[in-house]
Write an enzyme that holds these catalytic residues in place. Structure first.
Site: not given
Length: 471
Positions: A8-10
Site C-alpha cells: 500500500s502506497c499513499p
C-alpha cells in the site's frame, strides 16, 4: 514456505501494484507460495483471509501508510517501505529463510497494553520505521481525492461554463456549471480537516479522528483566531499530529474502572478536541496563518530567477526518487498550494511528473542496443505510464543503472518544470502528465505539452549519451 503480504502506497496507484508484482515474481522464482493483498486507490483487492494468515510462515507489510494490524498478531511480520519491495524483494524473503523476522505483538505476555500506546521494549513499532512520514502520508492519501474532485469540478465548470470577462473566465450564477463550481469549492473545504484527521488516525487509530478533523477545521478557518486567511495545510498537519499525540497521552492515563466505559466515547474526544481547539485559537493559529500569508505573498511576487530556482528544486525532487519520500514532499506542496490559489506550482510539477517515464521509454526506443530485452519491454510500459502521469514507470531503469538514469531523469524533469513555470502553466488537480490536459485541468495547454516534450527529449538524450551498449 508460505508467505502473505500487503502492499500500500499513499497514492494507491503505481507503487502498490509494482511492489505486489515484484514480491509475487520473486517468491515464485524461489519456490515460495505467496499471496499479496493490495490496498490501492480503489480499495482492498485479493484480500487475505483469516485462515491464509494463520497458515502462513510470515507476513511482509510493504506499506507507506497505516493499515489494520490486529489480524497479524503473533505472526512473524516484516515491515518495510513499498520501495524496498520493488527494489530488493529477494532480501525481504531471505530474512524469513534466515529466521530473523520477529513476531508481531501488541500485548506483552503478562500485562495487557492499551491500544495506541507505544510498543513495549523490543517490539517493532506497528507504524513502521518512520512514524512521522507514515502518518503524514496516511493523511495525504485520504486528502488527495478531495483535492482531485474539487479541482476537476472547478476546472470543468470554468472550461465548459465560463464566460470571458475583464477579470478572466467567470461562470454565470444562474447556470448548472455555477452549482458544480460551488460543489468543487466545497470539496476543497474538506481538504485540511481530512488531512489532519487521518494523520491523527495513523498515530492513535479511530479515537484520533474526531479531534484531528476538528483541529484541522479550526486550522483552516481563520475566523477562529481573527485572521482573514487560515493556517492552511501547515496548520492542518500540525493539528493532526497534536491531536494524535494528545489522544495517545490521554489514553495512557490510569482512569478508574468505574468510568472506563465512557473514556473512548466521551472523555478522549472531548478532552482532546478542547485542548487542540484552545492551542490553535489562542496560541498557534494566528502565527501559522501569518506564515501562510507570507508564503503566498512570496509565491505571487516571484519573478525571473526566483521562479527558475523554485522550478529547478521541484523538478529535481519529483524525479529523484520517483514517487518516494522526496517526491511526495514536492507533490504535497504543490497539492496544498492548489487550495491556496497558487496553481502554477502544480503546473510545473505536473510537467515534471511524467518526463522520467516518457524520457526513459523514448530512450529505450532510440537506442535499443543500450538496453536489455527486459528494459525494452519496460520502456513500452513506461511510455503508457508517463501519459497518465505515473513517475514510477522509470523505476525499473533506475534500479538497474541508478548512477546514469537518476541524473538524466532529474535533468529532464527540471527542464520541464522550468519551462512550465516561466510560461504560466497551471494545474487545478494534484496529478500530472498529458491526462490532466485531457480533462481540462491545465491552463496554457500548448506550453504544457512543450514543457513535457522538452523534458522528455532531455532525459532520453542525456541517458543515451551516458549509457554504453549492453554486452
Amino acid at each position: 514456505m508460505k508467505l502473505v503480504a500487503v502492499t500500500s502506497c499513499p497514492n494507491g496507484i503505481a507503487h502498490t501494484y509494482m511492489a505486489a508484482e515484484k514480491l509475487a515474481k520473486t517468491a515464485e522464482a524461489a519456490g515460495i507460495d505467496i499471496k499479496v493483498e493490495t490496498q490501492g486507490s480503489i480499495g482492498v483487492e485479493n484480500e487475505l483471509k483469516a485462515e491464509e494468515i494463520a497458515g502462513a510462515d510470515g507476513v511482509i507489510l510493504a506499506t507507506d501508510k497505516s493499515i489494520e494490524m490486529d489480524r497479524f498478531e503473533g505472526k512473524p511480520v516484516l515491515q518495510c517501505a513499498v520501495a524496498d519491495a520493488i527494489r530488493k524483494p529477494e532480501d525481504l524473503i531471505q530474512q524469513f529463510k534466515n529466521g530473523k523476522v520477529p513476531l508481531y505483538a501488541t500485548k506483552p505476555k503478562e500485562t495487557e497494553q492499551q491500544e495506541g500506546t507505544p510498543p513495549a521494549h523490543g517490539q517493532q513499532d506497528p507504524r513502521g520505521q518512520n512514524p512521522v512520514y507514515r502518518s503524514l502520508m496516511n493523511g495525504v492519501s485520504y486528502m488527495i481525492p478531495f483535492v482531485v474532485v474539487g479541482g476537476l469540478l472547478i476546472a470543468l465548470s470554468l472550461g465548459l461554463g465560463g464566460e470571458p470577462t475583464a477579470k478572466g473566465f467567470v461562470v454565470p450564477e444562474n447556470s448548472l456549471w455555477y452549482s458544480m463550481q460551488k460543489v468543487g469549492e466545497a470539496a476543497f473545504t474538506f481538504m485540511v480537516p481530512i488531512l489532519a484527521g487521518f494523520i491523527a488516525v495513523s498515530i492513535v487509530d479511530r479515537p484520533g479522528l474526531a479531534p484531528g478533523m476538528i483541529g484541522g477545521y479550526i486550522a483552516a478557518n481563520g475566523s477562529f483566531y481573527g485572521s482573514e486567511a487560515g493556517a492552511g495545510f501547515i496548520g492542518g498537519i500540525l493539528a493532526g499530529f497534536i491531536a494524535g499525540y494528545i489522544t495517545r497521552w490521554i489514553k495512557s492515563l490510569p482512569f478508574p474502572r468505574m468510568i472506563q466505559p465512557i473514556v473512548p466515547i466521551l472523555i478522549i474526544p472531548l478532552g482532546t478536541s478542547a485542548l487542540v481547539a484552545i492551542l490553535f485559537i489562542f496560541v498557534l493559529g494566528a502565527p501559522i496563518a501569518s506564515l501562510m500569508e507570507a508564503l503566498n505573498s512570496f509565491l505571487q511576487g516571484m519573478q525571473g530567477s526566483s521562479k527558475v530556482l523554485l522550478a529547478l528544486v521541484l523538478g529535481a525532487m519529483i524525479a529523484f526518487d520517483m514517487g518516494g519520500p522526496v517526491n511526495k514532499v514536492a507533490f504535497l506542496f504543490g497539492a496544498a498550494m492548489i487550495a491556496e490559489g497558487q496553481t502554477f506550482i502544480m503546473g510545473a510539477i505536473a510537467a515534471a511528473i511524467c518526463t522520467p517515464p516518457l524520457g526513459m521509454g523514448l530512450a529505450s526506443l532510440l537506442a535499443r542496443r543500450k538496453y536489455h530485452r527486459e528494459e525494452q519491454e519496460a520502456g513500452k510500459a513506461a511510455l503508457a505510464m508517463g501519459l497518465i502521469g505515473i513517475t514510477e514507470g522509470a523505476i525499473p531503469f533506475a534500479a538497474g543503472d541508478p548512477l546514469r538514469v537518476i541524473p538524466s531523469i532529474m535533468a529532464g524533469s527540471m527542464t520541464a518544470s522550468v519551462i512550465a513555470m516561466l510560461t504560466g502553466v497551471t494545474d487545478n488537480v494534484p496529478h500530472g502528465g498529458p491526462i490532466v490536459a485531457v480533462v481540462q485541468a491545465v491552463g496554457n495547454v500548448p506550453m504544457f505539452f512543450t514543457a513535457i516534450l522538452a523534458g522528455t527529449a532531455v532525459t532520453s538524450l542525456v541517458v543515451n549519451l551516458l549509457k554504453k551498449p549492453v554486452s
